[in-house]
Design a protein around this motif. Structure first.
Motif, PDB file in Angstrom:
ATOM      1  N   LEU A   1       0.826  -1.203   0.000  1.00  0.00           N
ATOM      2  CA  LEU A   1       0.000   0.000   0.000  1.00  0.00           C
ATOM      3  C   LEU A   1       0.863   1.257   0.000  1.00  0.00           C
ATOM      4  CD1 LEU A   1      -2.888   0.992  -0.042  1.00  0.00           C
ATOM      5  CD2 LEU A   1      -2.877   0.990   2.456  1.00  0.00           C
ATOM      6  N   MET A   2       1.979   1.248   0.723  1.00  0.00           N
ATOM      7  CA  MET A   2       2.888   2.397   0.689  1.00  0.00           C
ATOM      8  C   MET A   2       3.301   2.703  -0.748  1.00  0.00           C
ATOM      9  SD  MET A   2       5.488   1.650   3.876  1.00  0.00           S
ATOM     10  CE  MET A   2       4.902   1.371   5.544  1.00  0.00           C
ATOM     11  N   LYS A   3       3.647   1.677  -1.484  1.00  0.00           N
ATOM     12  CA  LYS A   3       4.122   1.819  -2.857  1.00  0.00           C
ATOM     13  C   LYS A   3       3.038   2.351  -3.781  1.00  0.00           C
ATOM     14  CE  LYS A   3       4.796  -1.945  -5.509  1.00  0.00           C
ATOM     15  NZ  LYS A   3       4.029  -2.669  -4.516  1.00  0.00           N
ATOM     16  N   ALA A   4       1.786   1.950  -3.511  1.00  0.00           N
ATOM     17  CA  ALA A   4       0.667   2.352  -4.368  1.00  0.00           C
ATOM     18  C   ALA A   4       0.275   3.809  -4.169  1.00  0.00           C
ATOM     19  CB  ALA A   4      -0.537   1.456  -4.107  1.00  0.00           C
ATOM     20  N   ASN A   5       0.579   4.377  -2.996  1.00  0.00           N
ATOM     21  CA  ASN A   5       0.249   5.771  -2.717  1.00  0.00           C
ATOM     22  C   ASN A   5       1.429   6.637  -3.149  1.00  0.00           C
ATOM     23  OD1 ASN A   5      -2.212   4.951  -1.651  1.00  0.00           O
ATOM     24  ND2 ASN A   5      -1.425   4.829   0.439  1.00  0.00           N
ATOM     25  N   LYS A   6       1.390   7.065  -4.382  1.00  0.00           N
ATOM     26  CA  LYS A   6       2.527   7.754  -4.997  1.00  0.00           C
ATOM     27  C   LYS A   6       2.739   9.130  -4.384  1.00  0.00           C
ATOM     28  CE  LYS A   6       2.773   4.369  -8.064  1.00  0.00           C
ATOM     29  NZ  LYS A   6       1.686   3.475  -7.655  1.00  0.00           N
ATOM     30  N   ASN A   7       4.022   9.507  -4.225  1.00  0.00           N
ATOM     31  CA  ASN A   7       4.328  10.839  -3.720  1.00  0.00           C
ATOM     32  C   ASN A   7       4.346  11.842  -4.877  1.00  0.00           C
ATOM     33  OD1 ASN A   7       7.050  10.949  -4.893  1.00  0.00           O
ATOM     34  ND2 ASN A   7       7.680   9.540  -3.267  1.00  0.00           N
TER      35      ASN A   7
ATOM     36  N   VAL B   1      -7.505   6.550  -3.044  1.00  0.00           N
ATOM     37  CA  VAL B   1      -7.266   7.870  -2.466  1.00  0.00           C
ATOM     38  C   VAL B   1      -6.362   8.660  -3.410  1.00  0.00           C
ATOM     39  CG1 VAL B   1      -7.516   7.011  -0.094  1.00  0.00           C
ATOM     40  CG2 VAL B   1      -5.246   7.075  -1.164  1.00  0.00           C
ATOM     41  N   PRO B   2      -6.297   9.979  -3.244  1.00  0.00           N
ATOM     42  CA  PRO B   2      -5.395  10.771  -4.089  1.00  0.00           C
ATOM     43  C   PRO B   2      -3.969  10.223  -4.046  1.00  0.00           C
ATOM     44  CG  PRO B   2      -6.876  12.230  -2.908  1.00  0.00           C
ATOM     45  CD  PRO B   2      -7.123  10.853  -2.363  1.00  0.00           C
ATOM     46  N   GLY B   3      -3.370  10.122  -5.221  1.00  0.00           N
ATOM     47  CA  GLY B   3      -2.025   9.571  -5.331  1.00  0.00           C
ATOM     48  C   GLY B   3      -1.993   8.182  -5.914  1.00  0.00           C
ATOM     49  N   ASN B   4      -3.143   7.525  -6.014  1.00  0.00           N
ATOM     50  CA  ASN B   4      -3.180   6.214  -6.673  1.00  0.00           C
ATOM     51  C   ASN B   4      -3.179   6.396  -8.186  1.00  0.00           C
ATOM     52  OD1 ASN B   4      -5.570   4.917  -4.241  1.00  0.00           O
ATOM     53  ND2 ASN B   4      -3.342   4.993  -4.137  1.00  0.00           N
ATOM     54  N   VAL B   5      -2.498   5.500  -8.864  1.00  0.00           N
ATOM     55  CA  VAL B   5      -2.435   5.518 -10.327  1.00  0.00           C
ATOM     56  C   VAL B   5      -2.998   4.190 -10.840  1.00  0.00           C
ATOM     57  CG1 VAL B   5      -0.907   5.553 -12.330  1.00  0.00           C
ATOM     58  CG2 VAL B   5      -0.476   7.091 -10.414  1.00  0.00           C
ATOM     59  N   LEU B   6      -4.000   4.288 -11.728  1.00  0.00           N
ATOM     60  CA  LEU B   6      -4.664   3.106 -12.251  1.00  0.00           C
ATOM     61  C   LEU B   6      -4.936   3.274 -13.740  1.00  0.00           C
ATOM     62  CD1 LEU B   6      -6.399   4.015  -9.366  1.00  0.00           C
ATOM     63  CD2 LEU B   6      -7.054   1.648  -9.624  1.00  0.00           C
TER      64      LEU B   6
ATOM     65  N   CYS C   1     -13.405  12.205  -4.692  1.00  0.00           N
ATOM     66  CA  CYS C   1     -12.274  12.166  -5.616  1.00  0.00           C
ATOM     67  C   CYS C   1     -12.787  12.065  -7.050  1.00  0.00           C
ATOM     68  CB  CYS C   1     -11.375  10.967  -5.321  1.00  0.00           C
ATOM     69  SG  CYS C   1     -10.515  11.027  -3.738  1.00  0.00           S
ATOM     70  N   LYS C   2     -11.872  12.221  -7.982  1.00  0.00           N
ATOM     71  CA  LYS C   2     -12.156  12.014  -9.393  1.00  0.00           C
ATOM     72  C   LYS C   2     -10.878  11.523 -10.057  1.00  0.00           C
ATOM     73  CE  LYS C   2     -11.293  16.895 -10.484  1.00  0.00           C
ATOM     74  NZ  LYS C   2     -11.873  18.132 -11.067  1.00  0.00           N
ATOM     75  N   PHE C   3     -10.999  11.189 -11.333  1.00  0.00           N
ATOM     76  CA  PHE C   3      -9.844  10.721 -12.093  1.00  0.00           C
ATOM     77  C   PHE C   3      -9.331  11.845 -12.990  1.00  0.00           C
ATOM     78  CE2 PHE C   3     -12.318   6.673 -11.609  1.00  0.00           C
ATOM     79  CZ  PHE C   3     -11.417   6.028 -10.780  1.00  0.00           C
ATOM     80  N   ALA C   4      -8.022  12.026 -12.993  1.00  0.00           N
ATOM     81  CA  ALA C   4      -7.365  12.930 -13.936  1.00  0.00           C
ATOM     82  C   ALA C   4      -6.556  12.079 -14.892  1.00  0.00           C
ATOM     83  CB  ALA C   4      -6.469  13.921 -13.203  1.00  0.00           C
ATOM     84  N   SER C   5      -6.772  12.278 -16.187  1.00  0.00           N
ATOM     85  CA  SER C   5      -6.100  11.436 -17.167  1.00  0.00           C
ATOM     86  C   SER C   5      -4.619  11.766 -17.244  1.00  0.00           C
ATOM     87  CB  SER C   5      -6.741  11.602 -18.548  1.00  0.00           C
ATOM     88  OG  SER C   5      -6.128  10.713 -19.463  1.00  0.00           O
TER      89      SER C   5
ATOM     90  N   ARG D   1     -11.078  -2.139 -27.259  1.00  0.00           N
ATOM     91  CA  ARG D   1     -10.722  -1.698 -25.911  1.00  0.00           C
ATOM     92  C   ARG D   1     -10.254  -0.249 -26.007  1.00  0.00           C
ATOM     93  NH1 ARG D   1      -8.069  -5.755 -24.686  1.00  0.00           N
ATOM     94  NH2 ARG D   1      -5.881  -5.163 -24.901  1.00  0.00           N
ATOM     95  N   ILE D   2     -10.657   0.552 -25.060  1.00  0.00           N
ATOM     96  CA  ILE D   2     -10.189   1.936 -24.944  1.00  0.00           C
ATOM     97  C   ILE D   2      -9.641   2.086 -23.533  1.00  0.00           C
ATOM     98  CG2 ILE D   2     -10.793   4.386 -25.044  1.00  0.00           C
ATOM     99  CD1 ILE D   2     -13.157   3.566 -26.863  1.00  0.00           C
ATOM    100  N   GLU D   3      -8.395   2.535 -23.425  1.00  0.00           N
ATOM    101  CA  GLU D   3      -7.730   2.563 -22.114  1.00  0.00           C
ATOM    102  C   GLU D   3      -6.921   3.840 -21.937  1.00  0.00           C
ATOM    103  OE1 GLU D   3      -4.355  -0.011 -19.637  1.00  0.00           O
ATOM    104  OE2 GLU D   3      -4.624  -0.299 -21.801  1.00  0.00           O
ATOM    105  N   ASN D   4      -7.172   4.482 -20.805  1.00  0.00           N
ATOM    106  CA  ASN D   4      -6.323   5.584 -20.340  1.00  0.00           C
ATOM    107  C   ASN D   4      -5.779   5.252 -18.970  1.00  0.00           C
ATOM    108  OD1 ASN D   4      -7.074   7.081 -22.608  1.00  0.00           O
ATOM    109  ND2 ASN D   4      -7.346   8.970 -21.446  1.00  0.00           N
ATOM    110  N   GLN D   5      -4.588   5.719 -18.701  1.00  0.00           N
ATOM    111  CA  GLN D   5      -4.028   5.673 -17.354  1.00  0.00           C
ATOM    112  C   GLN D   5      -4.448   6.958 -16.647  1.00  0.00           C
ATOM    113  OE1 GLN D   5      -0.070   4.029 -17.442  1.00  0.00           O
ATOM    114  NE2 GLN D   5       0.492   5.136 -15.600  1.00  0.00           N
ATOM    115  N   VAL D   6      -4.808   6.835 -15.376  1.00  0.00           N
ATOM    116  CA  VAL D   6      -5.331   7.978 -14.633  1.00  0.00           C
ATOM    117  C   VAL D   6      -4.684   8.049 -13.258  1.00  0.00           C
ATOM    118  CG1 VAL D   6      -7.572   7.965 -15.807  1.00  0.00           C
ATOM    119  CG2 VAL D   6      -7.269   6.614 -13.708  1.00  0.00           C
ATOM    120  N   GLU D   7      -4.724   9.236 -12.654  1.00  0.00           N
ATOM    121  CA  GLU D   7      -4.388   9.368 -11.244  1.00  0.00           C
ATOM    122  C   GLU D   7      -5.632   9.799 -10.493  1.00  0.00           C
ATOM    123  OE1 GLU D   7      -2.165  12.948  -9.889  1.00  0.00           O
ATOM    124  OE2 GLU D   7      -1.744  13.270 -12.018  1.00  0.00           O
ATOM    125  N   VAL D   8      -5.743   9.346  -9.266  1.00  0.00           N
ATOM    126  CA  VAL D   8      -6.839   9.765  -8.405  1.00  0.00           C
ATOM    127  C   VAL D   8      -6.469  11.106  -7.791  1.00  0.00           C
ATOM    128  CG1 VAL D   8      -8.232   9.186  -6.380  1.00  0.00           C
ATOM    129  CG2 VAL D   8      -7.456   7.359  -7.930  1.00  0.00           C
TER     130      VAL D   8
END
Length: 592
Positions: free
Chosen positions: A292-298, A494-499, A529-533, A514-521
């Protein structure tokens, strides 16, 4: 005795050892999604080379269990006269064993290749699970590839955003809170994050295959082949104790007496459990706190992601502009662009980027019916032409020094029938539904998954894969723990996650979309929260039934395309710039 196949040789050894069968998973001791050739025992025994699967070899039957992504591929790659194909999730292996084998059958497994949670589920099958430390496949695999010994490089603090000492202190605090003495680290990406290093054992997966132990005071013992350490500064190695990987289990047993180990039941080989218990230690089953530490990006990691996506988007636009020119021209000349040619050209554009290292996974370059296989990879014998009356799907990404990218676009270069257009529109509407969503902070992936599926569900359609996954920072393309899928995922976003967000639809033998974007929370209104592309690539609207789009969907597309155009225009080639302007034109102008 000579055998005509690996399967026959394995059965002979199982009979000698008085074993009724054996489980052969598609993984290694580190639970890698993409195995080094040395560790790919499932491909050796079956011919299947997908990233998820499990074989059960019995005296008179052989079964291959794969998930929905690989149902078509598995049937193409394995000898169906030898192997039955089953669904990994719809027919869980423990239930199949319980329903089809009599109690007490001796089923062998390698305890380094099975995690504890799977071991516990298999114990309910009624079979006698026999741990074999001398895997018989090792004996019959004569031409086995070499053990990977890729060099390890440092990840500077100015790119990682946090020093190793700081990370170790945070982990030590977490271990003290859990009341444990040691954390056994068996996931290479968690070790890479903790030590601020990256590896090269497996192409596209920049992690070193290794184990580690972290004590509750922050001290680290690292179990790694020292042949990989030639490029590391002494400052990295002076702060830790280095052992050979083969010493990991023995060291765990040596330290076990009177100590508590934190083990992640879903990721730690059950072999670690066995040696800790044999050494008199106690186990606390808990998710690895590093995951989880790794997933919460700084903030520095997030800036790296954004920067890498500008480079990746530039390469994509240069590639798409080339495709849009070449596909109709070459088709008319009777020399069409092929899947393999397209993916080679795309890689060449990525290689022009300053921070590009390698691909983040094997490119899916799929035309027509090949795209119906979610994880298809083109080969000379399947290399379809890209033509105007069929979809072309490209799912690809890059490993950059400051980030990792993953995106998919499905493209149209001609006239499509109404069914394909309707399917494409439904996938796009699902994509827009999720990427534009505002959701409560802490929502979990399975709670959002249906937003992407609803337009397809309304047509009586669906797709048999997840809707999104976490992405590592110059780490693994599929990063735990976050995932958007039907299956419950209990991790709050939470904010800082990238999916990623990547709905699709696949009609066997016809087409795949398939249509795919990478987003940050990112934060939205208080408590939400919302997604930013992060992805900056035009979305092909030529196959869309525009009257079926709502005003809100059109507004999102226009805003997104304006962002793509303004961000990438200074970076793309002069040849690609006119194409970019046309591809990002407002939807309203395209409806007129």
């Amino acid at each position: 005795m000579q055998h005509t196949s690996p399967l026959a040789a394995l059965r002979s050894l199982l009979k000698e050892r008085e074993l009724d069968g054996m489980l052969v998973p598609r993984t290694d001791a580190y639970q890698s999604e993409y195995c080094a050739p040395y560790d790919d025992k499932l491909e050796f025994i079956s011919g299947f080379d997908g990233s998820a699967g499990l074989a059960l070899i019995l005296a008179d039957r052989a079964l291959l269990f794969v998930d929905g992504r690989y149902q078509v591929q598995a049937r193409q790659q394995v000898n169906l006269a030898e192997f039955e194909i089953h669904h990994l999730h719809d027919e869980p292996i423990h239930l199949w064993l319980h329903e089809n084998l009599s109690a007490g059958k001796r089923i062998a497994f390698d305890p380094l290749l099975m995690v504890n949670s799977q071991y516990e589920s298999l114990r309910t099958s009624g079979c006698d699970l026999v741990a074999v430390n001398d895997d018989p496949i090792n004996e019959i695999w004569a031409a086995r590839p070499a053990i990977p010994r890729g060099l390890i490089r440092q990840m500077p603090d100015e790119i990682s955003g946090e020093s190793t000492a700081s990370k170790c202190a945070r982990v030590a605090q977490a271990l003290a809170h859990e009341g444990v003495d040691y954390l056994a680290l068996t996931l290479p990406d968690n070790i890479a994050w903790l030590l601020n290093i990256r590896g090269s054992d497996i192409p596209t997966s920049p992690v070193p295959l290794s184990f580690a132990l972290v004590k509750n005071d922050g001290a680290v013992e690292w179990f790694v082949d020292d042949a990989k350490l030639q490029q590391l500064d002494s400052s990295v190695l002076d702060a830790i104790i280095v052992h050979h990987p083969d010493a990991f289990l023995e060291r765990c047993q040596q330290l076990a007496a009177g100590k508590r180990f934190l083990l992640d039941g879903d990721n730690t080989p059950v072999a670690v459990r066995f040696v800790v218990e044999q050494g008199g230690g106690e186990i606390k089953w808990q998710p690895d706190p590093i995951t989880l530490m790794k997933a919460n990006k700084n903030g520095i990691e997030l800036e790296g992601f954004r920067s890498s996506h500008i480079q990746d988007g530039t390469a994509w636009v240069n590639f798409l502009a080339w495709l849009s020119h070449e596909v109709p021209l070459r088709e008319a000349a009777g020399n069409p662009v092929t899947e393999l040619e397209a993916q080679e050209k795309q890689l060449a554009f990525r290689q022009e980027c300053d921070n590009f290292i390698e691909q983040s996974f094997g490119t899916i370059s799929a035309a027509a019916g090949n795209a119906a296989m979610c994880h298809y990879h083109s080969a000379p014998e399947t290399n379809f032409a890209i033509v105007g009356n069929e979809f072309y799907l490209n799912d690809s990404g890059g490993q950059y020094y400051n980030g990792t990218t993953d995106a998919t676009r499905t493209l149209n270069f001609g006239q499509l029938d109404s069914q394909r257009r309707l399917h494409y529109t439904a996938v796009l509407k699902g994509f827009l539904s999720l990427i534009s969503l505002q959701f409560p902070q802490g929502a979990q992936g399975h709670q959002l998954d249906a937003f992407a599926r609803r337009p397809l569900w309304e047509l009586g359609l669906d797709y048999d894969h997840g809707t999104g996954h976490g992405v590592g920072h110059n780490l693994l393309i599929h990063e735990n723990p976050h995932r958007m899928a039907k299956k419950v995922n209990p991790w709050p976003m939470v904010p800082g996650n990238v999916l990623t967000i990547e709905p699709g639809y696949y009609l066997a033998g016809s087409h795949g979309i398939r249509i795919e974007n990478q987003v940050e929370v990112v934060p939205s209104v208080p408590g939400f929260c919302k997604f930013a592309s992060l992805t900056l690539i035009p979305i092909d609207l030529s196959a869309v039934e525009l009257p079926l789009l709502s005003e809100q969907e059109i507004a999102w597309l226009d805003d997104y395309h304006q962002l793509v155009r303004e961000t990438l225009s200074p970076h793309v080639s002069s040849i690609a710039r006119p194409w970019l302007i046309e591809a990002t034109a407002p939807v309203r102008t395209q409806r007129m």
